[in-house]
Write a protein that holds these residues in place. Structure first.
Motif, PDB file in Angstrom:
ATOM      1  N   PHE A  89       0.815  -1.206   0.000  1.00 36.96           N
ATOM      2  CA  PHE A  89       0.000   0.000   0.000  1.00 36.96           C
ATOM      3  C   PHE A  89       0.855   1.265   0.000  1.00 36.96           C
ATOM      4  CE2 PHE A  89      -1.914  -3.510   2.293  1.00 36.96           C
ATOM      5  CZ  PHE A  89      -3.188  -3.585   1.747  1.00 36.96           C
ATOM      6  N   ASN A  93       0.708   0.641   5.714  1.00 40.14           N
ATOM      7  CA  ASN A  93      -0.253  -0.098   6.543  1.00 40.14           C
ATOM      8  C   ASN A  93       0.406  -1.077   7.508  1.00 40.14           C
ATOM      9  OD1 ASN A  93      -1.949   1.304   4.898  1.00 40.14           O
ATOM     10  ND2 ASN A  93      -3.186  -0.436   4.258  1.00 40.14           N
ATOM     11  N   MET A  95       1.535  -2.266  11.338  1.00 42.95           N
ATOM     12  CA  MET A  95       0.979  -2.128  12.678  1.00 42.95           C
ATOM     13  C   MET A  95       2.058  -1.547  13.588  1.00 42.95           C
ATOM     14  SD  MET A  95      -1.367  -5.523  12.822  1.00 42.95           S
ATOM     15  CE  MET A  95      -0.298  -6.489  11.775  1.00 42.95           C
ATOM     16  N   PHE A 106       2.507 -11.533  10.646  1.00 35.24           N
ATOM     17  CA  PHE A 106       1.054 -11.416  10.818  1.00 35.24           C
ATOM     18  C   PHE A 106       0.226 -12.268   9.841  1.00 35.24           C
ATOM     19  CE2 PHE A 106      -3.002  -9.218  10.031  1.00 35.24           C
ATOM     20  CZ  PHE A 106      -3.569  -9.358  11.273  1.00 35.24           C
ATOM     21  N   PRO A 107       0.466 -12.169   8.528  1.00 34.13           N
ATOM     22  CA  PRO A 107      -0.359 -12.988   7.623  1.00 34.13           C
ATOM     23  C   PRO A 107      -0.146 -14.485   7.828  1.00 34.13           C
ATOM     24  CG  PRO A 107       1.372 -11.858   6.408  1.00 34.13           C
ATOM     25  CD  PRO A 107       1.374 -11.281   7.793  1.00 34.13           C
ATOM     26  N   ARG A 154       6.113  -8.584   4.254  1.00 34.61           N
ATOM     27  CA  ARG A 154       4.847  -9.105   4.804  1.00 34.61           C
ATOM     28  C   ARG A 154       3.981  -9.694   3.695  1.00 34.61           C
ATOM     29  NH1 ARG A 154       0.940  -4.801   7.410  1.00 34.61           N
ATOM     30  NH2 ARG A 154       0.943  -4.150   5.225  1.00 34.61           N
ATOM     31  N   ALA A 155       3.911  -8.968   2.578  1.00 32.59           N
ATOM     32  CA  ALA A 155       3.072  -9.443   1.474  1.00 32.59           C
ATOM     33  C   ALA A 155       3.590 -10.762   0.901  1.00 32.59           C
ATOM     34  CB  ALA A 155       3.013  -8.383   0.385  1.00 32.59           C
TER      35      ALA A 155
END
Ligand code: ADP
Ligand code: ADP
Length: 233
Positions: A89, A93, A95, A106-107, A154-155
Motif C-alpha cells: 500500500f 499499513n 501495525m 502477521f499474515p 509481509r506481502a
C-alpha cells in the motif's frame, strides 16, 4: 495468471446516486509479468486492483487468479485463495505496536503457520528485502523506504504467486522510489512473482513494467508494452 472477464463495479453514493467506478472490462495478465495500471486520480485504478483479490466485490463478471475463479468461491475458499495474492500500500499499513518481524509474521499467523516455520519464513523474507538486521525494530524507527520493504516482506511471507501494489512509491522521494522499484523488479525476477502496480506516474511504468493499461473514467482505454524502458504507446 490473472483474468478479468467483463468485471464491473458501481458505488452507491450517500445521496442514492449510482457511480460507475469500472465499466465491464476484460484484462489478461500473464504469469511473471510486471503489469502497470496508469491513469489520472479517480480513474478507477485502485478499484481495478482491489477487484483482483476481491477486496472490492464486482457487480458483474468473473475474476480468475492462478486457475481459480475467485468470484465463484465461498468465503473459506476465498480466504485460502487470498494467501496466493499479497498486497502492498501507499501508506505501508504497518501495525505500529508490532515489531518488524511481527508485522511480517502477521499474515502467517492468520494462515495458521506453526511458530517455528513462521520465524524461519519471516527471517527469509526480511533478508529478501535487505532488512535482516531490523527485525526487532518498530515501524516508527524506520524510514519510509524501509517501511515499504517491510510491507513487501509481509506481502511475500505466505509465498504468493501474485503481488498487488497500490501506489507503492507515492509517499517516497525519488531516490527511495528507485530502491523500492528495484526491489520489486528483483522479486519478480528471482521469485517469478507476477506484479500488478497502480501508479499515476509514467516514470514508474518505464522503470519496471513489461506492459501497462491506461485507465480513464472507469474504462481500460489502451494496453501497451514497454520495451527497454520505452513505452510503446
Ligand atoms: P484511482 O485509483 O484511479 O485514483 P479509485 O479506484 O480509487 O481511483 O476511485 C475511482 C472512483 O470511484 C473515484 O471517483 C472514487 O471516488 C470512487 N470510489 C472508490 N471507492 C469508493 C467507495 N468505497 N465508495 C464510493 N465511491 C468510491
Ligand atoms: P485492517 O484491514 O483494518 O487494516 P487487519 O487487522 O485486517 O486490519 O490487517 C492489519 C494489517 O495487516 C493491514 O495493514 C493489512 O493490510 C495487513 N494484512 C492483513 N492480512 C494480510 C495478508 N494476508 N497479507 C499481507 N498483509 C495483510
Amino acid at each position: 495468471m490473472i483474468a478479468l472477464k467483463q468485471v464491473s463495479k458501481r458505488f452507491v453514493r450517500p445521496d442514492g446516486g449510482v457511480f460507475t467506478a469500472l465499466s465491464p472490462s476484460d484484462l489478461d495478465i500473464q504469469a511473471g509479468e510486471i503489469f502497470g495500471l496508469i491513469g489520472p486520480s479517480g480513474a478507477g485504478k485502485s478499484t481495478l486492483l482491489r477487484l483482483i483479490n476481491l477486496l472490492e466485490r464486482p457487480d458483474g463478471g468473473q475474476v480468475v487468479v492462478d486457475g481459480q475463479t475467485l468470484t465463484a468461491l465461498p468465503a473459506a475458499g476465498l480466504r485460502r485463495a487470498r494467501q496466493n495474492i499479497g498486497m502492498i500500500f501507499q501508506q505501508f499499513n504497518l501495525m505500529a505496536n508490532r515489531t518488524v518481524a511481527d508485522n511480517v509474521a502477521f499474515p502467517l499467523e492468520i494462515a495458521g503457520w506453526p511458530a517455528a516455520e513462521r520465524a524461519a519464513r519471516v527471517a527469509e523474507c526480511l533478508a529478501l528485502v535487505g532488512l535482516a538486521d531490523r527485525a526487532g525494530d518498530y515501524p516508527a524507527q524506520l524510514s519510509g523506504g524501509q517501511k515499504q520493504r517491510v510491507g513487501i516482506a509481509r506481502a511475500l511471507a505466505p509465498r504468493p504467486h501474485v503481488l498487488l501494489a497500490d501506489e507503492p512509491t507515492s509517499a517516497l522521494d525519488p531516490a527511495t522510489t528507485r530502491g523500492i522499484l528495484d526491489c520489486l523488479a528483483d522479486i519478480n525476477q528471482r521469485l517469478g512473482v507476477t506484479v500488478v502496480i497502480v501508479t499515476h506516474e509514467m516514470a514508474v511504468v518505464r522503470a519496471i513494467c513489461h506492459r501497462a493499461a491506461v485507465v480513464t473514467q472507469g474504462t481500460i482505454a489502451e494496453i501497451f508494452p514497454v520495451i527497454d524502458g520505452v513505452a510503446q504507446a
